[in-house]
Scaffold this motif. Sequence first.
Motif, PDB file in Angstrom:
ATOM      1  N   ALA A   1       1.961  15.425   4.664  1.00 36.98           N
ATOM      2  CA  ALA A   1       1.426  15.246   6.007  1.00 36.98           C
ATOM      3  C   ALA A   1       0.416  14.092   6.110  1.00 36.98           C
ATOM      4  N   PRO A   2      -0.576  14.006   5.221  1.00 43.74           N
ATOM      5  CA  PRO A   2      -1.509  12.879   5.331  1.00 43.74           C
ATOM      6  C   PRO A   2      -0.873  11.538   4.979  1.00 43.74           C
ATOM      7  N   ILE A   3       0.176  11.529   4.155  1.00 46.75           N
ATOM      8  CA  ILE A   3       0.901  10.283   3.894  1.00 46.75           C
ATOM      9  C   ILE A   3       1.547   9.792   5.171  1.00 46.75           C
ATOM     10  N   LEU A   4       2.187  10.693   5.897  1.00 46.85           N
ATOM     11  CA  LEU A   4       2.849  10.327   7.142  1.00 46.85           C
ATOM     12  C   LEU A   4       1.843   9.870   8.192  1.00 46.85           C
ATOM     13  N   GLU A   5       0.694  10.501   8.237  1.00 48.57           N
ATOM     14  CA  GLU A   5      -0.331  10.080   9.197  1.00 48.57           C
ATOM     15  C   GLU A   5      -0.823   8.677   8.861  1.00 48.57           C
ATOM     16  N   ALA A   6      -1.003   8.394   7.573  1.00 51.23           N
ATOM     17  CA  ALA A   6      -1.446   7.060   7.163  1.00 51.23           C
ATOM     18  C   ALA A   6      -0.375   6.007   7.456  1.00 51.23           C
ATOM     19  N   LEU A   7       0.892   6.373   7.299  1.00 60.48           N
ATOM     20  CA  LEU A   7       1.980   5.462   7.666  1.00 60.48           C
ATOM     21  C   LEU A   7       1.981   5.226   9.173  1.00 60.48           C
ATOM     22  N   ASN A   8       1.728   6.268   9.919  1.00 59.59           N
ATOM     23  CA  ASN A   8       1.706   6.177  11.379  1.00 59.59           C
ATOM     24  C   ASN A   8       0.628   5.213  11.860  1.00 59.59           C
ATOM     25  N   THR A   9      -0.541   5.272  11.240  1.00 59.21           N
ATOM     26  CA  THR A   9      -1.656   4.426  11.675  1.00 59.21           C
ATOM     27  C   THR A   9      -1.616   3.030  11.070  1.00 59.21           C
ATOM     28  N   GLY A  10      -0.692   2.793  10.135  1.00 56.25           N
ATOM     29  CA  GLY A  10      -0.618   1.489   9.486  1.00 56.25           C
ATOM     30  C   GLY A  10      -1.525   1.356   8.281  1.00 56.25           C
ATOM     31  N   ALA A  11      -2.147   2.462   7.855  1.00 46.92           N
ATOM     32  CA  ALA A  11      -3.010   2.411   6.675  1.00 46.92           C
ATOM     33  C   ALA A  11      -2.201   2.331   5.384  1.00 46.92           C
ATOM     34  N   LEU A  12      -0.923   2.706   5.442  1.00 51.70           N
ATOM     35  CA  LEU A  12      -0.001   2.591   4.312  1.00 51.70           C
ATOM     36  C   LEU A  12       1.222   1.791   4.736  1.00 51.70           C
ATOM     37  N   ASP A  13       1.861   1.173   3.758  1.00 50.99           N
ATOM     38  CA  ASP A  13       3.111   0.461   4.014  1.00 50.99           C
ATOM     39  C   ASP A  13       4.330   1.329   3.734  1.00 50.99           C
ATOM     40  N   VAL A  14       4.240   2.170   2.725  1.00 53.69           N
ATOM     41  CA  VAL A  14       5.403   2.961   2.322  1.00 53.69           C
ATOM     42  C   VAL A  14       4.941   4.232   1.619  1.00 53.69           C
ATOM     43  N   GLY A  15       5.739   5.289   1.725  1.00 55.59           N
ATOM     44  CA  GLY A  15       5.443   6.555   1.073  1.00 55.59           C
ATOM     45  C   GLY A  15       6.705   7.374   0.932  1.00 55.59           C
ATOM     46  N   TYR A  16       6.567   8.578   0.383  1.00 57.86           N
ATOM     47  CA  TYR A  16       7.723   9.399   0.026  1.00 57.86           C
ATOM     48  C   TYR A  16       7.493  10.796   0.565  1.00 57.86           C
TER      49      TYR A  16
ATOM     50  N   ARG B   1       0.868  -1.171   0.000  1.00 59.49           N
ATOM     51  CA  ARG B   1       0.000   0.000   0.000  1.00 59.49           C
ATOM     52  C   ARG B   1       0.909   1.226   0.000  1.00 59.49           C
ATOM     53  N   VAL B   2       0.885   1.960  -1.109  1.00 62.12           N
ATOM     54  CA  VAL B   2       1.858   3.033  -1.327  1.00 62.12           C
ATOM     55  C   VAL B   2       1.161   4.389  -1.333  1.00 62.12           C
ATOM     56  N   GLY B   3       1.683   5.311  -0.545  1.00 61.08           N
ATOM     57  CA  GLY B   3       1.190   6.678  -0.534  1.00 61.08           C
ATOM     58  C   GLY B   3       1.952   7.521  -1.541  1.00 61.08           C
TER      59      GLY B   3
ATOM     60  N   TYR C   1       4.395  -8.488  -7.107  1.00 60.62           N
ATOM     61  CA  TYR C   1       3.469  -8.231  -6.010  1.00 60.62           C
ATOM     62  C   TYR C   1       2.483  -7.177  -6.502  1.00 60.62           C
ATOM     63  N   LYS C   2       1.395  -7.012  -5.800  1.00 62.74           N
ATOM     64  CA  LYS C   2       0.421  -5.984  -6.147  1.00 62.74           C
ATOM     65  C   LYS C   2       0.805  -4.660  -5.476  1.00 62.74           C
ATOM     66  N   VAL C   3       0.473  -3.555  -6.107  1.00 63.47           N
ATOM     67  CA  VAL C   3       0.633  -2.239  -5.504  1.00 63.47           C
ATOM     68  C   VAL C   3      -0.730  -1.558  -5.444  1.00 63.47           C
ATOM     69  N   GLN C   4      -1.108  -1.157  -4.258  1.00 61.60           N
ATOM     70  CA  GLN C   4      -2.339  -0.402  -4.057  1.00 61.60           C
ATOM     71  C   GLN C   4      -1.939   1.063  -3.860  1.00 61.60           C
ATOM     72  N   TRP C   5      -2.153   1.859  -4.900  1.00 60.59           N
ATOM     73  CA  TRP C   5      -1.743   3.258  -4.861  1.00 60.59           C
ATOM     74  C   TRP C   5      -2.831   4.123  -4.225  1.00 60.59           C
ATOM     75  N   SER C   6      -2.418   5.064  -3.382  1.00 64.26           N
ATOM     76  CA  SER C   6      -3.325   6.069  -2.830  1.00 64.26           C
ATOM     77  C   SER C   6      -2.672   7.428  -3.032  1.00 64.26           C
ATOM     78  N   GLU C   7      -3.384   8.345  -3.681  1.00 65.45           N
ATOM     79  CA  GLU C   7      -2.839   9.675  -3.946  1.00 65.45           C
ATOM     80  C   GLU C   7      -3.276  10.660  -2.877  1.00 65.45           C
ATOM     81  N   PHE C   8      -2.326  11.435  -2.370  1.00 59.60           N
ATOM     82  CA  PHE C   8      -2.583  12.415  -1.325  1.00 59.60           C
ATOM     83  C   PHE C   8      -2.157  13.798  -1.812  1.00 59.60           C
ATOM     84  N   PRO C   9      -2.737  14.865  -1.236  1.00 61.77           N
ATOM     85  CA  PRO C   9      -2.390  16.215  -1.688  1.00 61.77           C
ATOM     86  C   PRO C   9      -1.071  16.735  -1.142  1.00 61.77           C
ATOM     87  N   ALA C  10      -0.534  16.086  -0.096  1.00 62.07           N
ATOM     88  CA  ALA C  10       0.694  16.570   0.537  1.00 62.07           C
ATOM     89  C   ALA C  10       1.318  15.443   1.352  1.00 62.07           C
TER      90      ALA C  10
END
Length: 316
Positions: free
Chosen positions: A65-80, A31-33, A54-63
Amino acid sequence: MKHVVSLILLGALVALLAATGLARAEDISLRVGDQKAGLKALLEVSGLAKDLPYKVQWSEFPAAAPILEALNTGALDVGYTGDLAFLTVYSAGAPIRAIGGTRSAARSQAILVPKDSPARTIADLKGKRLAGNKGGWGQFLILAVLEQAGIPADQVKWSYLGPIDARAALLSGAVDGWAIWEPYVSTAIMQDGARVIADGTGLTPTITFLVANQQAIASRRAALADFRRRLYAAWAWGLEHIPEYAAYNAGLTGLSAPIVARAYEDDHRTPLAIDDAVIAEVQQAADRSTRYGILLRRVDVAAAIDRSFDTPALSQ
């Protein structure tokens, strides 16, 4: 009984394959932010999105900060995300680690003034209003440039604004200077006639980290390593194919290809091997950020980075 034993052995084999990264694509997913014209676009235009094991589940964010929050909660596996934004969230106890990243040219972070501004040096902005993002590299760059020039921070007026609002404020005259990064630098220069009055040279590491949730590092290590390898190859491809890369992303961002190409030339984003020198450099910037009050507590940068992904077994 033989049937039961066979099932047990089959289950053990599947577990082994998953652990070694050889399981079928439908058994593993990341799950990629992402942001617009980001990692997904880079992998696609470079041809490195093909034949993923492997499969990649892409989620697009506007900035970031929400990528980091999703990583923090475990909703994402990796982001930039940018180094300072990552360290801010990590220092608050988020279960995340940097596993790789890129370095951009320090000039890609700059303080701009309007085309008709009489200011020629940062000293000319004393008593003036400067815009930048609070708690990020905009605020850091303004403070660092002022400090370098021997100007106390209270000798300028602050407007904490995001990029869109800050650009409008610079155009309207509501602010006299704007600390920003690419592609906003190139956009303001080419479309608005803005001028660079100072940049991040010698002041900012200008590193963007590939950040993973610790649970993903533990359970999807082989997939993360493969994803990282592809990104490193794609970033290297991007440096050698700027016109093609810019043309592809111009259609996604709505910016003109010449602006995107200038931004990519200016940014010069390069895959990063995270070694002791890089950690020391980021630590120095993090300590300065703590002194500036941007980071609320000192961060141990070495502990925030998982360097095992730079070992030969995982990085080749």
